[in-house]
Design a protein around this motif. Sequence first.
Motif, mmCIF file in Angstrom:
data_model
loop_
_atom_site.group_PDB
_atom_site.id
_atom_site.type_symbol
_atom_site.label_atom_id
_atom_site.label_comp_id
_atom_site.label_asym_id
_atom_site.label_seq_id
_atom_site.Cartn_x
_atom_site.Cartn_y
_atom_site.Cartn_z
ATOM 1 N N LEU A 1 0.829 -1.200 0.000
ATOM 2 C CA LEU A 1 0.000 0.000 0.000
ATOM 3 C C LEU A 1 0.866 1.253 0.000
ATOM 4 O O LEU A 1 1.962 1.255 0.563
ATOM 5 N N THR A 2 0.356 2.301 -0.587
ATOM 6 C CA THR A 2 0.995 3.603 -0.535
ATOM 7 C C THR A 2 0.412 4.356 0.660
ATOM 8 O O THR A 2 -0.804 4.510 0.766
ATOM 9 N N VAL A 3 1.261 4.812 1.541
ATOM 10 C CA VAL A 3 0.841 5.536 2.733
ATOM 11 C C VAL A 3 0.684 7.010 2.398
ATOM 12 O O VAL A 3 1.558 7.614 1.770
ATOM 13 N N VAL A 4 -0.441 7.578 2.832
ATOM 14 C CA VAL A 4 -0.709 9.001 2.655
ATOM 15 C C VAL A 4 -0.895 9.594 4.054
ATOM 16 O O VAL A 4 -1.908 9.359 4.700
ATOM 17 N N PRO A 5 0.086 10.338 4.565
ATOM 18 C CA PRO A 5 0.044 10.828 5.937
ATOM 19 C C PRO A 5 -0.684 12.168 6.089
ATOM 20 O O PRO A 5 -0.078 13.227 6.026
ATOM 21 N N VAL A 6 -1.995 12.121 6.296
ATOM 22 C CA VAL A 6 -2.755 13.317 6.633
ATOM 23 C C VAL A 6 -2.559 13.629 8.119
ATOM 24 O O VAL A 6 -2.453 14.778 8.519
ATOM 25 N N CYS A 7 -2.458 12.594 8.930
ATOM 26 C CA CYS A 7 -2.240 12.720 10.379
ATOM 27 C C CYS A 7 -0.855 13.303 10.654
ATOM 28 O O CYS A 7 0.142 12.823 10.107
ATOM 29 N N PRO A 8 -0.766 14.322 11.524
ATOM 30 C CA PRO A 8 0.541 14.912 11.847
ATOM 31 C C PRO A 8 1.540 13.913 12.443
ATOM 32 O O PRO A 8 2.738 14.038 12.211
ATOM 33 N N PHE B 1 5.311 6.170 0.115
ATOM 34 C CA PHE B 1 4.400 7.172 0.649
ATOM 35 C C PHE B 1 4.416 8.388 -0.258
ATOM 36 O O PHE B 1 5.323 8.567 -1.066
ATOM 37 N N ARG B 2 3.365 9.193 -0.128
ATOM 38 C CA ARG B 2 3.260 10.417 -0.909
ATOM 39 C C ARG B 2 2.542 11.472 -0.075
ATOM 40 O O ARG B 2 1.874 11.158 0.902
ATOM 41 N N ARG B 3 2.687 12.705 -0.508
ATOM 42 C CA ARG B 3 1.998 13.803 0.170
ATOM 43 C C ARG B 3 0.503 13.727 -0.116
ATOM 44 O O ARG B 3 0.091 13.323 -1.204
ATOM 45 N N PRO B 4 -0.307 14.155 0.854
ATOM 46 C CA PRO B 4 -1.754 14.139 0.616
ATOM 47 C C PRO B 4 -2.181 15.229 -0.372
ATOM 48 O O PRO B 4 -1.594 16.309 -0.416
ATOM 49 N N THR B 5 -3.180 14.914 -1.148
ATOM 50 C CA THR B 5 -3.787 15.865 -2.074
ATOM 51 C C THR B 5 -5.047 16.434 -1.422
ATOM 52 O O THR B 5 -5.538 15.888 -0.421
ATOM 53 N N PRO B 6 -5.611 17.493 -1.974
ATOM 54 C CA PRO B 6 -6.893 17.978 -1.445
ATOM 55 C C PRO B 6 -7.978 16.899 -1.457
ATOM 56 O O PRO B 6 -8.800 16.827 -0.539
ATOM 57 N N ALA B 7 -7.976 16.025 -2.456
ATOM 58 C CA ALA B 7 -8.960 14.935 -2.504
ATOM 59 C C ALA B 7 -8.756 13.955 -1.348
ATOM 60 O O ALA B 7 -9.726 13.452 -0.774
ATOM 61 N N ASP B 8 -7.499 13.680 -0.995
ATOM 62 C CA ASP B 8 -7.213 12.798 0.142
ATOM 63 C C ASP B 8 -7.737 13.413 1.435
ATOM 64 O O ASP B 8 -8.340 12.725 2.274
ATOM 65 N N ILE B 9 -7.497 14.701 1.602
ATOM 66 C CA ILE B 9 -7.938 15.391 2.815
ATOM 67 C C ILE B 9 -9.457 15.413 2.885
ATOM 68 O O ILE B 9 -10.042 15.181 3.950
#
Length: 130
Positions: A84-91, A111-119
């Motif tokens: 899985l690709t981890v998307v860290p929205v959590c601080p 892992f990748r940075r979150p996008t507005p859609a992820d948030i």
Amino acid sequence: MTKTLTDKSGATVQVKLETGSHVSSYTLSLDGETTVGRAVFVDSPGAGNDRIFFHTEVDEEFGGRGLAGLLVREALDDSIRRNLTVVPVCPVFARHLKAHGGEFTARGGVFRRPTPADIALATRAARGGA
């Protein structure tokens, strides 16, 4: 999936994957029954294999034992096992990956940075809908 680990005090703890209809989490318990922490996530809809972590907590009375770190590391390890690709929205996840992202990717993690859609997806999931 349940994994038994040892915290900084030498106590045995368990990390368990609990899946739900809207959100899922890795839970942390001290006796196998009493949950004292959790890392909450939502998986991307459709064919994607992104795991969006958006909330992590450990009960204050158990602070200083390294439990949040154990929880994050086990969630990341399981994400590697599941490709899985981890998307860290959590601080908490974002800080961990900022400090240890190189180690994570060296072990096969992505892992990748979150996008507005992820948030937006994480916000809907946190409110009880996905």
